[in-house]
Structure formats: structure tokens, C-alpha cells
Design a protein around this motif. Sequence first.
Motif: not given
Lengths: 83, 408
Positions: B348-376
Motif C-alpha cells: 500500500e505504501t508503494l502504491a501510494r507513492y506511485l499514485r502521487l507521482a508524476d514521473r516514475v523511473t523504473l531501474l530494471l535489473g535483468c538477472a534471473l533468480n534461478p529459484a524463481h524458475q521452480n515450477p513447484e
Amino acid sequence: MRTIEVCLGSSCFLKGAYAVLDTFVALQRQHGLEDDVRVAGAFCQEHCREGVSVAVDGTIYSVPDKDTARALFTRLFSTESTP
Amino acid sequence: MYLDVQYRQRQKAGEELCGDSIAVHRGDDETVLVLADGLGSGVKANILATLTQKIALTLVKAHLPIEEVVETIAATLPTCKVRNLAYSTFTIIRTAADGATELVEFDNPPVFFYRDGLLHDLPRQERRVGALTLQQTAFTLREGDVLVVVSDGVTHAGIGGREPLGWRWEPIARHLEVLVSHDLEAEEVADNLLEAADGLYQGNVGDDTSLMVIKCRPYREVTLAVGPPRQERDDTVMATRLAAADGTKIVCGGTTAKLIARELNRTLEVDLSVDARDMPPPGKIAGIDLVTEGVITIMHAIDALDAVRLHKPRVQVHDVHYLYGRPAKQAAFALARPAAPTPENPAETLARYLRLADRVTLLLGCALNPAHQNPELPMHLGLKFHLVDHLAQKLRARGKTVEVVTYD
């Protein structure tokens, strides 16, 4: 002071990290170890595949459930609990 | 200084189209706003208003003198066979980057202007162009100023029902003064005004109703780092960019938080004081406004984006006599301040900051977390990129400028 740090990162969270954390907090109280053992949350400890990751004094253990948590606590701390 | 522009519209009951048309244009060095109200309602009004709005916007953007703009509109509009008239009222506002503003009004209700929370008169000059009489004024906007433009559907709200003359300009001006003096967000003023008009119409909107709220306030920027870069050498680049950014600084993701803390030579702590068990806890890094876990928190934040409270009061009108500027029988209105009885979770805090923003810069790192590829896992965490994409789309749909910087 000894420490138990439970990973609450994305992967461990989904594998039930809060239940493991709660178990350690309960055991800590049960054994009256509030002053001797610090139980805390931690961010990703980069052992996501073996989660839930728990670092005891810096050593990583894989603690998938409450039973494992109890067994680990007994193994590492119960001797200290009886003066 | 930034012009926060929020508008709301309702079409006349039974119509499929609104006969008012609104344009918001943000250029490099100017902002142009138009509200046009076509004669009648439905398709015909919609065409008149849209034509007027498009011509006005195009020619004002091209810096043509106002006479030519108005003459072009008058010469272009098709004549209504029923009324033998070609007619659309309009309001045009052009503001330069330094706040210098031109306002031209033709037969719309006069623009409401507030400075320091108080209603102020704008010195208007009458001007004739062909058969039309315009009101023109030039002034300079400064931080805190609020302008409200409405179509006559607002000033006539309630007409023929509760009130023979409708809502009328003066009572609206006083109602707006209450809202503006409490420093509400532009979107909150717009919602409150529309709600009041809806209430006066009692569910039967008698005329196309449009309103536009313009608030001058500081520009709000959010820079959000999410995900570690694929190349380790980019860690420093990402951390430096985040640390040097203006405005609010946010880090999403445990590994990302660790690398930012490491690069900035600061400590990272887990903050277990926020009791939110349906997502991982937030963290703390000195100088960073918000530190959260990654995908799960972002997923919840996207869900919370529409409903999140903005922590500003909302005016609840208890007695419609107050709205009409007559003595009210009971406390006329109340400022309901959402005092946050339940503490916000990190999403909710994150959503509020974003709602009140005029400009949002997303710094997106593209490394993959191997654990997140786990189908389980119960959800596919490899969807980080889709999630960030989805977030960017939702923010753009709200009129925010979104830039995604990738580190791959």
C-alpha cells in the motif's frame, strides 16, 4: 549473543517463512532465551532453492517446516536451556 | 512547477455520448487545455464539441492569434438545422513553462481561480471576434494556484428538481473554496465536485456535465530499482543513479536491496514492525524512502493502486442546502480524514507513492533468480518482467510519465 535469522525473501516467504519464524520465536520464549538468542527476519540469503533458509550464527540451514524448525532448535539450543 | 490536470465527465441521462469535449496537451514548453460544450446533447453535440476542441488545440499549439482560432471554429462548425445555429461554447487555457497563462472563454461558466486557498477574481477583458463575444485574460500561475473549469451541466445541476435555478456559480465557488483551502489533490477536488453534482441531479443527469481541475504544485518524481543487473559491473551504475535521483527513492527486491546497501556503504535491516503477514516485510536503508521485497509486493501494489488512500480529507456533504449557499439545518459538511486506522502494508505504501507521482523511473535489473524458475512454486516468479510491464502500463494509463531503464 547467538542469532537465528529467518529469510523472508520472495521464495522463502512463499514456502512458509513466517510459520518458521513464529516457531523460532515461540521456542525462544518457551526456553527463556530472549536475552541469549536473537530471532530476526532477513532478506534473501541466496539459498532460494533450499528454502526456507535460516541462518544460525551465520550458518545456513534448510528449514522447510515447523517440525524441522523444532528439531533444529532442540539440536542447537536445548542444552543451553537447562542450566 | 507542474500542472496537475484532472477531469471528470458525465453524459446526459439516456445519451451514449457526452456533448462536452476536453483536451489536455502537454508540450515541451507549454500546456494547452480546452473544454468545449456542443449545443444540444448526444451525437450532434459531441461532434460540435469535438470539432471545436480539435481546432482550438491544433491552432493554439501552432501559436496562431486567438482571432484566427475563433474565426476558424466559427467558419467550420456545421449549422444545426433545428436551431439554425453553429455553436459550441469553449474555454481555452494556455500556460507556458514559467506559468504565464492566457485564458479565453466563450460562453462557458467563468473559470474558478483560487490563490492561497481563496477565491480570486480574474480581470477579464471583453473582446469581439466576428459575431462572438469572448472574455480574455492573461495572468501568471504560481505554486498552490488552482483553476476549475466546468461546463454548464455543473452550474445547472439540480435544475428543475430541487432547485429552480440549479447549483449556480457562487455556491459552487464557495464549495470549491472549502476543498481547495484543505489542500486536496486535484483528483480529490475533481471527485468531490462530481460527487456533489451527481447528488444534486439525484441520479438523473439533466445535461452533459464536465469539469477540469488544474492544480499547480511541485513536480513529483519516483525512482524505483527492481531486480539486480545481469552484469555485476552495472551494480554501481544502478546504485549511483538511484542515490543521485530527485524525489522519492524506492528499492523492490531483497537481493536488489542488498546490492544497493553494499554499493552505497549503508546497512540493510529488515523491518518487522509492520504487521503484514500476506507479504514479506519491508526493510530499511538510510536515504532510501521505501525498501520492500520484489515480485509479491509489486503484485499486491498493482492490486492496491486503484483503491489506495491518498491520506487527504474528503468532504462529505450532509445537507444539500449548504451546497446551494443557503442556511443549512445541520452541520453542512464534514471533512472525513482517512486517519489510517489500519497501518499500511508495504504494498500500500508503494502504491501510494506511485499514485502521487508524476514521473516514475523504473531501474530494471535483468538477472534471473534461478529459484524463481521452480515450477513447484504456487506462482511463476519468472514473470518479473511482465509484472513491471503491467505496472508501467497501469501508471501510464493514469497519465504518468514512465521510463524503464534496463540493465542487461
